[in-house]
Enzyme design. Structure first.
Site, PDB file in Angstrom:
ATOM      1  N   ASP A 119      49.221  56.593  11.495  1.00  0.00           N
ATOM      2  CA  ASP A 119      48.943  55.216  11.062  1.00  0.00           C
ATOM      3  C   ASP A 119      47.951  54.608  12.048  1.00  0.00           C
ATOM      4  O   ASP A 119      47.711  55.145  13.128  1.00  0.00           O
ATOM      5  CB  ASP A 119      50.262  54.418  11.055  1.00  0.00           C
ATOM      6  N   SER A 120      47.430  53.451  11.669  1.00  0.00           N
ATOM      7  CA  SER A 120      46.507  52.750  12.560  1.00  0.00           C
ATOM      8  C   SER A 120      47.239  52.159  13.779  1.00  0.00           C
ATOM      9  O   SER A 120      46.607  51.811  14.760  1.00  0.00           O
ATOM     10  CB  SER A 120      45.825  51.613  11.796  1.00  0.00           C
TER      11      SER A 120
ATOM     12  N   CYS B  36      49.374  54.846   6.592  1.00  0.00           N
ATOM     13  CA  CYS B  36      48.540  53.644   6.525  1.00  0.00           C
ATOM     14  C   CYS B  36      47.883  53.511   5.143  1.00  0.00           C
ATOM     15  O   CYS B  36      47.206  54.437   4.671  1.00  0.00           O
ATOM     16  CB  CYS B  36      47.466  53.767   7.599  1.00  0.00           C
TER      17      CYS B  36
ATOM     18  N   GLU C 236      53.270  41.456  13.308  1.00  0.00           N
ATOM     19  CA  GLU C 236      53.059  41.878  14.705  1.00  0.00           C
ATOM     20  C   GLU C 236      53.657  40.851  15.666  1.00  0.00           C
ATOM     21  O   GLU C 236      54.105  41.180  16.742  1.00  0.00           O
ATOM     22  CB  GLU C 236      51.558  42.040  15.000  1.00  0.00           C
TER      23      GLU C 236
ATOM     24  N   CYS D 247      50.714  47.813   2.173  1.00  0.00           N
ATOM     25  CA  CYS D 247      50.385  47.790   3.602  1.00  0.00           C
ATOM     26  C   CYS D 247      51.653  48.140   4.384  1.00  0.00           C
ATOM     27  O   CYS D 247      52.758  47.726   3.984  1.00  0.00           O
ATOM     28  CB  CYS D 247      49.898  46.390   3.999  1.00  0.00           C
TER      29      CYS D 247
ATOM     30  N   HIS E 258      52.914  47.008   6.968  1.00  0.00           N
ATOM     31  CA  HIS E 258      53.678  45.903   7.553  1.00  0.00           C
ATOM     32  C   HIS E 258      54.485  45.082   6.543  1.00  0.00           C
ATOM     33  O   HIS E 258      55.428  44.404   6.904  1.00  0.00           O
ATOM     34  CB  HIS E 258      52.717  44.935   8.272  1.00  0.00           C
TER      35      HIS E 258
END
Ligand code: DGL
Length: 286
Positions: free
Chosen positions: A28-29, A91, A170, A202, A204
């Site tokens: 993932d990023s 991702c 985040e 996504c 997140h």
């Protein structure tokens, strides 16, 4: 038993067995892909995971296609050193922009998060109106749109980039008035367009599921790409007779390209175990 001692007809079987015990490489990023790891730990607990998160260069969602492809190839090459049996691109942004090129780079199965999510959305929509939310790069790529249209032309499709959602997660801002207002701002058009299925496109967004559900209403089904990619991975491993044959617990590895403050705490709270982060540089060999 060593391979040399095996009768010829068992040599292939021995390589299948050793392959089945190879790890699953997930990348993932950043740390968002832990939503995918969480599902793997829940659904395929005996499988060994090697995770890479590019925390030095996150976010990818606001970068150009060329940059995302370059980074994604470096990440993949790093994971290939562990001789994985399967690569999972956790991702959405990488899956949307770089999957065909990643698949050219290796003969291993490479699964992205888009295909499983689209398959689920098409399975559950009743009114044929599907919404997708994701990063700017994912939405701009129209990758979800193309995948859906290739399978079913009569679908009405509505997309919305929600870049602030990544920042909120985040910052661990998962509830409260500000989050609700942002959610309303991003999702109001999708609601007006009466989608009955919304893809959380996504890494997140599953963490904002509660608030997204509140905004969209109970009748709208949310498709969590993390859950769907694990379901599809399991099918692929089963079909290829690659499900692990190990009985003792696997030792997972978590690599990152930069420090992850509080990783131990995050992994304890989010993955239920105290994993250690190893810092590694992946951008020097390409
Ligand atoms: N992992 C990204 C995704 O799923 C979100 C974070 C980023 O922008 O890199 O699209």
């Amino acid at each position: 038993m060593s391979e040399k001692l095996l009768p010829k007809q068992f040599i292939n079987l021995s390589s299948v067995i050793s392959r089945s015990n190879s790890p699953i490489g997930i990348f993932d990023s950043g740390i968002g892909g832990l939503t995918v790891v969480k599902q793997f730990l829940a659904c395929l607990p005996e499988e060994k995971i090697v995770y890479f998160g590019d925390t030095a260069r996150v976010p990818y969602g606001s970068k150009s296609k060329a940059t995302v492809i370059k980074f994604a190839l470096q990440n993949l090459r790093f994971l290939l050193q562990f001789d994985p049996k399967l690569i999972v691109v956790a991702c959405n942004t990488i899956s949307a922009l770089a999957l065909p090129l990643l698949r050219k780079e290796t003969s291993l199965p490479v699964i992205g998060v888009l295909e499983p999510a689209v398959a689920k959305a098409l399975e559950i929509t009743r009114n044929q109106r599907i919404g997708i939310i994701g990063t700017i790069a994912t939405i701009r790529s129209k990758a979800y749109f193309h995948l859906i249209y290739r399978r079913r032309r009569e679908i009405s499709f509505f997309a919305r980039a929600c870049p602030l959602f990544v920042v909120l997660v985040e910052e661990n801002w998962l509830k409260g008035k500000i989050v609700e207002d942002i959610c309303h701002y991003y999702l109001k058009e999708l609601k007006k367009n009466k989608v009955d299925t919304l893809i959380l496109g996504c890494t997140h967004y599953p963490l904002l599921k509660k608030i997204i559900r509140k905004e969209m209403g109970r009748k709208v089904s949310l498709v969590d790409s993390a859950e769907e990619v694990v379901r599809m991975s399991k099918e692929i491993l089963k079909e290829g007779k690659l499900l692990v044959s190990r009985t003792k617990p696997a030792g997972h590895h978590f690599f990152f390209s930069d420090e992850v403050p509080n990783f131990r705490k995050i992994s304890r709270q989010f993955l239920g175990r105290d994993f250690k982060a190893k810092i590694i540089q992946v951008d020097q060999n390409v």
